[in-house]
Design a protein around this motif. Structure first.
Motif, PDB file in Angstrom:
ATOM      1  N   GLY A  87      -4.283   1.966  -2.318  1.00 18.79           N
ATOM      2  CA  GLY A  87      -3.495   1.797  -3.527  1.00 18.79           C
ATOM      3  C   GLY A  87      -4.308   1.135  -4.627  1.00 18.79           C
ATOM      4  N   ASP A  88      -3.820   1.177  -5.806  1.00 21.01           N
ATOM      5  CA  ASP A  88      -4.541   0.666  -6.968  1.00 21.01           C
ATOM      6  C   ASP A  88      -4.220  -0.810  -7.152  1.00 21.01           C
ATOM      7  OD1 ASP A  88      -6.183   0.691  -9.134  1.00 21.01           O
ATOM      8  OD2 ASP A  88      -4.741   1.619 -10.496  1.00 21.01           O
ATOM      9  N   TYR A  89      -4.830  -1.647  -6.312  1.00 16.54           N
ATOM     10  CA  TYR A  89      -4.523  -3.078  -6.359  1.00 16.54           C
ATOM     11  C   TYR A  89      -5.160  -3.724  -7.588  1.00 16.54           C
ATOM     12  CZ  TYR A  89      -4.025  -7.962  -5.090  1.00 16.54           C
ATOM     13  OH  TYR A  89      -3.704  -9.289  -5.101  1.00 16.54           O
ATOM     14  N   VAL A  91       0.852  -1.181   0.000  1.00 13.84           N
ATOM     15  CA  VAL A  91       0.000   0.000   0.000  1.00 13.84           C
ATOM     16  C   VAL A  91       0.893   1.237   0.000  1.00 13.84           C
ATOM     17  CG1 VAL A  91      -1.668   1.332   1.367  1.00 13.84           C
ATOM     18  CG2 VAL A  91      -1.881  -1.166   1.198  1.00 13.84           C
ATOM     19  N   PRO A  92       0.649   2.197  -0.884  1.00 17.90           N
ATOM     20  CA  PRO A  92       1.474   3.413  -0.891  1.00 17.90           C
ATOM     21  C   PRO A  92       1.470   4.102   0.477  1.00 17.90           C
ATOM     22  CG  PRO A  92       0.100   3.306  -2.841  1.00 17.90           C
ATOM     23  CD  PRO A  92      -0.355   2.193  -1.948  1.00 17.90           C
TER      24      PRO A  92
END
Length: 297
Positions: free
Chosen positions: A159-161, A14-15
């Motif tokens: 985040g863009d998972y 996760v960012p």
């Protein structure tokens, strides 16, 4: 089976994530309150609903708030769920009113508060003051399936998972998802509740008999309510009704609904046979002698 869920050297992060006392956390969790829990001004009549994410937290909070107000929906209908009930460890520059420390100061006592923190990261003064704590838990197979969808739905938080479920399951089984290891989280809180007369609820029981669970919450909170009021509360907090409510099932953050299915047994649509067998082996080992069990469908 020990190596079945082994992660590769590179895994999804996760960012802005960080690890605190071995718990994987997202940047929205306030690190200063973890390091200095005295920043929380806890009152002895505070009431907490604590859970691992995607375990029925919102439902439990809505039930508890109506019960505390003796079934009067005025306050529950006054504002967005996430503004009415502070998420204590949450911090947001974009939505400052959602920042837990600020929100806690803006509501009257007795305060209903939310947290996903495991017990060893929880503000110790809450436990010392004897605040009422309701813990809600859900079978981990449905939890991970729901959490997987949540990761995809809320990229600004997590985040863009773009990975598939199988890879996400490995993250989950290694504690590399936000709030860490499900087993440690669940067993830590279960032990506390058993030893300190807290209230431990299971999502599956809430689905099966919401009236009985609502009565348990009312008794725990010392709220003497009639059967008619309990029935009204249960109806107002039905999943179908909450999903239709713009005050609860918000879509403003990412344009997708916060509440999804709320089903028991949805994990069957995600797990392969091999994943299920490997999961059961880990589950049986981690949960043995705990006295805690779950229903899977």
């Amino acid at each position: 089976m020990a190596d079945y869920f082994k992660l590769n050297a590179e895994y999804y992060k996760v960012p802005g994530h960080f690890t605190f006392k071995d718990v994987y956390l997202a940047q929205y969790v306030r690190k200063d309150t973890l390091e200095r829990p005295e920043l929380y001004e806890i009152k002895s009549d505070d009431i907490f609903v604590v859970s691992y994410p995607k375990s029925g937290t919102t439902w439990t909070l809505e039930l508890a708030q109506l019960i505390m107000n003796k079934g009067d929906p005025t306050y529950s209908l006054s504002e967005n769920h996430f503004y009415r009930i502070p998420f204590i460890e949450f911090h947001s520059e974009t939505y400052p009113r959602l920042t837990g420390l600020t929100a806690m100061q803006n509501i009257e006592s007795p305060r209903l508060l939310k947290s996903h923190l495991p017990i060893h990261l929880f503000p110790p003064q809450v436990l010392q003051k004897g605040c009422k704590i309701i813990v809600v838990s859900r079978n981990p197979k449905d939890t991970v399936a729901s959490y997987y969808n949540f990761y995809q739905a809320y990229p600004s938080l997590l985040g863009d998972y773009k990975g598939d479920f199988s890879n996400y399951l490995k993250l989950f089984m290694n504690g590399k998802v936000v709030y860490g290891d499900w087993f440690d989280h669940t067993l830590g809180w279960y032990e506390y509740v058993v030893e300190n007369n807290g209230l431990f609820l299971k999502y599956e029981d809430m689905k099966k008999s919401p009236r009985d669970v609502s009565r348990k919450i009312a008794e725990y909170l010392n709220c003497d309510l009639s059967d008619e009021v309990i029935d009204e509360i249960v109806e107002r907090c039905s999943f179908a009704r909450m999903k239709m409510s713009g005050l609860i099932n918000i879509q403003e953050v990412e344009g997708r609904p916060f509440l999804r299915k709320g089903a028991v047994g949805d994990w069957k649509n995600y797990f392969t046979l091999a994943e299920n067998e490997a999961f059961d082996e880990v589950y049986n080992e981690r949960m043995k002698d705990s006295g805690l069990s779950f229903e899977w469908e």
